[in-house]
Design a protein around this motif. Structure first.
Motif, short mmCIF file in Angstrom:
data_model
loop_
_atom_site.label_atom_id
_atom_site.label_comp_id
_atom_site.label_asym_id
_atom_site.label_seq_id
_atom_site.Cartn_x
_atom_site.Cartn_y
_atom_site.Cartn_z
N ALA A 84 0.83 -1.21 0.00
CA ALA A 84 0.00 0.00 0.00
C ALA A 84 0.87 1.26 0.00
O ALA A 84 0.56 2.25 -0.66
CB ALA A 84 -0.92 -0.01 1.22
N ALA A 85 2.00 1.22 0.73
CA ALA A 85 2.81 2.43 0.91
C ALA A 85 3.80 2.64 -0.23
O ALA A 85 4.01 3.77 -0.68
CB ALA A 85 3.54 2.36 2.24
N ILE A 86 4.42 1.57 -0.69
CA ILE A 86 5.51 1.73 -1.66
C ILE A 86 5.41 0.68 -2.78
O ILE A 86 6.42 0.29 -3.37
CB ILE A 86 6.90 1.62 -0.96
CG1 ILE A 86 6.91 0.51 0.09
CG2 ILE A 86 7.36 2.91 -0.40
CD1 ILE A 86 8.22 0.35 0.83
N GLY A 87 4.19 0.24 -3.04
CA GLY A 87 3.92 -0.87 -3.95
C GLY A 87 4.78 -0.95 -5.20
O GLY A 87 5.49 -1.93 -5.41
N PRO A 88 4.78 0.10 -6.05
CA PRO A 88 5.47 -0.03 -7.34
C PRO A 88 6.98 -0.28 -7.20
O PRO A 88 7.59 -0.83 -8.11
CB PRO A 88 5.24 1.33 -8.01
CG PRO A 88 4.06 1.91 -7.31
CD PRO A 88 4.08 1.37 -5.92
N ALA A 89 7.56 0.09 -6.05
CA ALA A 89 9.00 -0.14 -5.90
C ALA A 89 9.32 -1.52 -5.32
O ALA A 89 10.46 -1.98 -5.36
CB ALA A 89 9.60 0.94 -4.97
N LEU B 132 11.67 2.62 2.88
CA LEU B 132 11.79 1.31 3.53
C LEU B 132 12.02 1.47 5.03
O LEU B 132 11.37 0.82 5.84
CB LEU B 132 12.94 0.51 2.88
CG LEU B 132 13.04 -0.95 3.29
CD1 LEU B 132 11.77 -1.72 2.92
CD2 LEU B 132 14.24 -1.64 2.63
N GLU B 133 12.94 2.38 5.36
CA GLU B 133 13.24 2.56 6.78
C GLU B 133 12.01 3.01 7.56
O GLU B 133 11.71 2.49 8.63
CB GLU B 133 14.36 3.58 6.97
CG GLU B 133 15.73 2.92 6.92
CD GLU B 133 16.85 3.93 6.92
OE1 GLU B 133 16.78 4.90 7.69
OE2 GLU B 133 17.81 3.72 6.15
N SER B 134 11.27 3.99 7.01
CA SER B 134 10.13 4.50 7.78
C SER B 134 9.03 3.44 7.88
O SER B 134 8.42 3.28 8.94
CB SER B 134 9.59 5.81 7.19
OG SER B 134 9.10 5.56 5.90
N GLN B 135 8.82 2.68 6.82
CA GLN B 135 7.80 1.63 6.90
C GLN B 135 8.18 0.56 7.91
O GLN B 135 7.34 0.10 8.67
CB GLN B 135 7.60 0.99 5.52
CG GLN B 135 6.82 1.86 4.54
CD GLN B 135 5.46 2.28 5.09
OE1 GLN B 135 4.75 1.47 5.69
NE2 GLN B 135 5.12 3.54 4.94
N LEU B 136 9.44 0.17 7.90
CA LEU B 136 9.85 -0.91 8.81
C LEU B 136 9.91 -0.40 10.26
O LEU B 136 9.58 -1.14 11.19
CB LEU B 136 11.19 -1.50 8.37
CG LEU B 136 11.09 -2.30 7.06
CD1 LEU B 136 12.47 -2.82 6.64
CD2 LEU B 136 10.12 -3.47 7.18
N ALA B 137 10.28 0.87 10.43
CA ALA B 137 10.28 1.44 11.79
C ALA B 137 8.85 1.44 12.34
O ALA B 137 8.61 1.07 13.50
CB ALA B 137 10.86 2.85 11.77
N ALA B 138 7.90 1.82 11.49
CA ALA B 138 6.50 1.83 11.94
C ALA B 138 6.04 0.40 12.26
O ALA B 138 5.31 0.18 13.23
CB ALA B 138 5.62 2.45 10.85
N ALA B 139 6.47 -0.56 11.42
CA ALA B 139 6.06 -1.95 11.66
C ALA B 139 6.68 -2.48 12.96
O ALA B 139 6.04 -3.23 13.70
CB ALA B 139 6.47 -2.82 10.48
N LEU B 140 7.92 -2.03 13.26
CA LEU B 140 8.55 -2.43 14.52
C LEU B 140 7.78 -1.84 15.70
O LEU B 140 7.47 -2.54 16.67
CB LEU B 140 10.00 -1.92 14.55
CG LEU B 140 11.10 -2.84 14.04
CD1 LEU B 140 12.40 -2.06 13.87
CD2 LEU B 140 11.32 -4.04 14.96
#
Ligand SMILES: Cc1cc2nc3c(=O)[nH]c(=O)nc-3n(C[C@H](O)[C@H](O)[C@H](O)COP(=O)(O)OP(=O)(O)OC[C@H]3O[C@@H](n4cnc5c(N)ncnc54)[C@H](O)[C@@H]3O)c2cc1C
Length: 474
Positions: A247-252, A302-310
């Motif tokens: 949803a956040a960065i799909g095309p990449a 990537l960093e911000s998405q994974l930080a939020a998931a953490l």
């Protein structure tokens, strides 16, 4: 019914192909008579290695006139015994490996024409020199050839974004079972002359035509690539993470691979110079990769998405590759799973797909179903979660003779796996094909309408059954 080759046919083929293109020498042929997994062993009256499309066509005409069977082979890295001849010694192995030229690269059009025997890794290198990328890769890239990839409609680790081989094939040149040449290399965006023959050869496993060259779509070379190794609790959580990233960065998002700890552990034990990316063990890992042309944008995303998931407690830990070298090290762990597993001993492999949302349930439920019927069997699922495709491998109980156990229980166990897959609306072959390994189970479980259509196509194009008999469909 095919026939054994007569001495006069073998002489005619030897004259046609010359010393480099024809061999009956047992030592020369032997390495090509066993499949990569070492499961299937065959014999061949001779190995033909033509160097041009014209030579392939002329050889096929001679074999067609004599009613002699041909087994096409590329890199012999296939997983279902499709490139292994039968045990009669009457079949001819036809290797496309000498047809290894990249005929043409059109940078502005992002298209290349490669012959069937071009090895995938070499093709990657050739197009990279033009600042382009062929967006399909897999663990067997050092041996798999363009012809084999087309003929198995191969998948790999970038299907999520770029599709399987079929989506990347813009044209095909193939020799048909009567020795005529189908020239469909023109990369036409629109072509409504009826059935799409180009796509028919994708996944045909050499049963309809010998692919001699293909026109392939390319994409710009990735300027930036960001790779993360992520510890998670379960496949269900991995799927939630996939949906978030999509949803956040799909095309990449180009790769999203699921790996159980047991697979990482096997790689660390069997493959030299490998190390775990995270300090602690986790039940499951996700290998996620983004590709694009803005490095800092990708890194931040990537960093911000994974930080939020953490923060949300969705993921347990994350290692971000600091450079290309680390990224390659992460991928090496993933790409070495098959090799490590081979070193562990015999296992039953199931390359299956189900709708993506149902995959966590399949991974969770199937081992219990198997354990109830086959106590001690150990199931492992790894691979392309984002495509709804995992490799579901079942190892025999630890305390038994593995090979004997598989000989006794293998067919019944696999039937249970495939019945579950079909119950969920899935496919018994996601990306490896049918070959000889799944031919009988396909005939047993596939719908009568589909099987009849496959048989009609095969019979229509190859009425004498000389191309790869005994594979895919009988
Ligand atoms: C370590 C490892 C990892 C792998 N990972 C993946 C993966 O992630 N995804 C995936 O899809 N596959 C994977 N594979 C399987 C394999 O690499 C693919 O199936 C590949 O497409 C096979 O190519 P090949 O040239 O080796 O074909 P071969 O094994 O030689 O042949 C495969 C089939 O195609 C037919 N064939 C070959 N060349 C031609 C031709 N020119 N014309 C007509 N028919 C032909 C053969 O008869 C046979 O039926 C992996 C293999 C290995 C060893």
């Amino acid at each position: 019914m095919t026939r054994p080759p007569s001495p006069s046919l073998l002489r005619a083929l030897a004259d046609l192909l010359g010393a480099k293109g024809f061999s009956t020498d047992a030592d020369t042929i032997a390495p090509w008579l066993t499949d990569w997994r070492g499961k299937y062993h065959g014999r061949a009256a001779a190995m033909l290695s033509p160097a041009t499309t014209e030579e392939v066509a002329a050889a096929v005409r001679l074999c067609a006139d004599a009613g002699v069977a041909i087994v096409p082979q590329g890199g012999n890295s296939g997983m279902v015994g499709g490139a292994t001849p039968d045990a009669t010694g009457d079949q001819l192995l036809l290797s496309l490996r000498r047809m290894n030229r990249v005929r043409h690269i059109d940078g502005p059009a992002q298209i290349a024409v490669a012959e069937a025997g071009v090895i995938l890794q070499n093709f990657h290198d050739a197009v990279l020199a033009h600042n382009l990328r062929f967006p399909l890769t897999l663990g067997g890239k050092g041996s798999a050839t363009i012809g084999g990839l087309v003929s198995t409609n191969a998948g790999g680790t970038q299907v999520l974004r770029h599709g399987t081989m079929r989506a990347l094939v813009a044209g095909v040149e193939a020799v048909l079972p009567d020795g005529s040449v189908f020239d469909g290399l023109a990369p036409l965006k629109k072509d409504n002359r009826g059935y799409d023959l180009r796509h028919l050869f994708c996944g045909a496993e050499g049963t309809l035509g010998l692919v001699t060259a293909a026109t392939l779509h390319l994409v710009p070379a990735a300027v930036a690539r960001r790779t993360a190794w992520i510890g998670v609790e379960s496949p269900d959580v991995a799927l939630q993470l996939l949906r978030r990233l999509d949803a956040a960065i799909g095309p990449a998002l180009e790769g999203f691979e699921l790996i159980p700890h047991a697979c990482l552990d096997a790689v660390l034990r069997h493959i030299p110079a490998t190390r775990a990316p995270l300090g602690e063990a986790h039940p499951w890992y996700v290998l996620a990769e983004l590709a694009g042309d803005d490095d800092s944008l990708l890194g931040n995303a990537l960093e911000s998405q994974l930080a939020a998931a953490l923060d949300a407690g969705l993921v347990r830990d994350v290692a971000l590759a600091k450079n290309d070298r680390e990224s390659e090290d992460f991928w090496r762990l993933r790409d070495s799973i098959s090799e490590a597993e081979r070193a562990e001993g015999p296992a039953l492999q199931h390359d299956i797909s189900v709708p993506v949302d149902l995959m966590p349930a399949f991974i969770a439920d199937n081992p219990a179903r198997l354990a109830a019927a086959f106590p001690g069997a150990r199931a492992l699922s790894f691979g392309h979660l984002g495509d709804g495709n995992v490799h579901h491998h079942v190892q025999p109980p630890a305390d038994v003779d593995g090979a004997a156990w598989i000989a006794e229980h293998g067919a019944g166990l696999s039937r249970l796996v495939y019945a579950h897959v079909i119950e969920l609306g899935g496919s018994i072959s996601a990306e490896h094909g049918i070959g000889q390994m799944k031919r009988d189970i396909l005939a047993e479980l596939d719908s009568p309408a589909r099987l009849a259509a496959l048989r009609s196509i095969k019979h229509g194009l190859d009425p004498a059954g000389i191309f790869n008999p005994g594979k895919l469909i009988v």
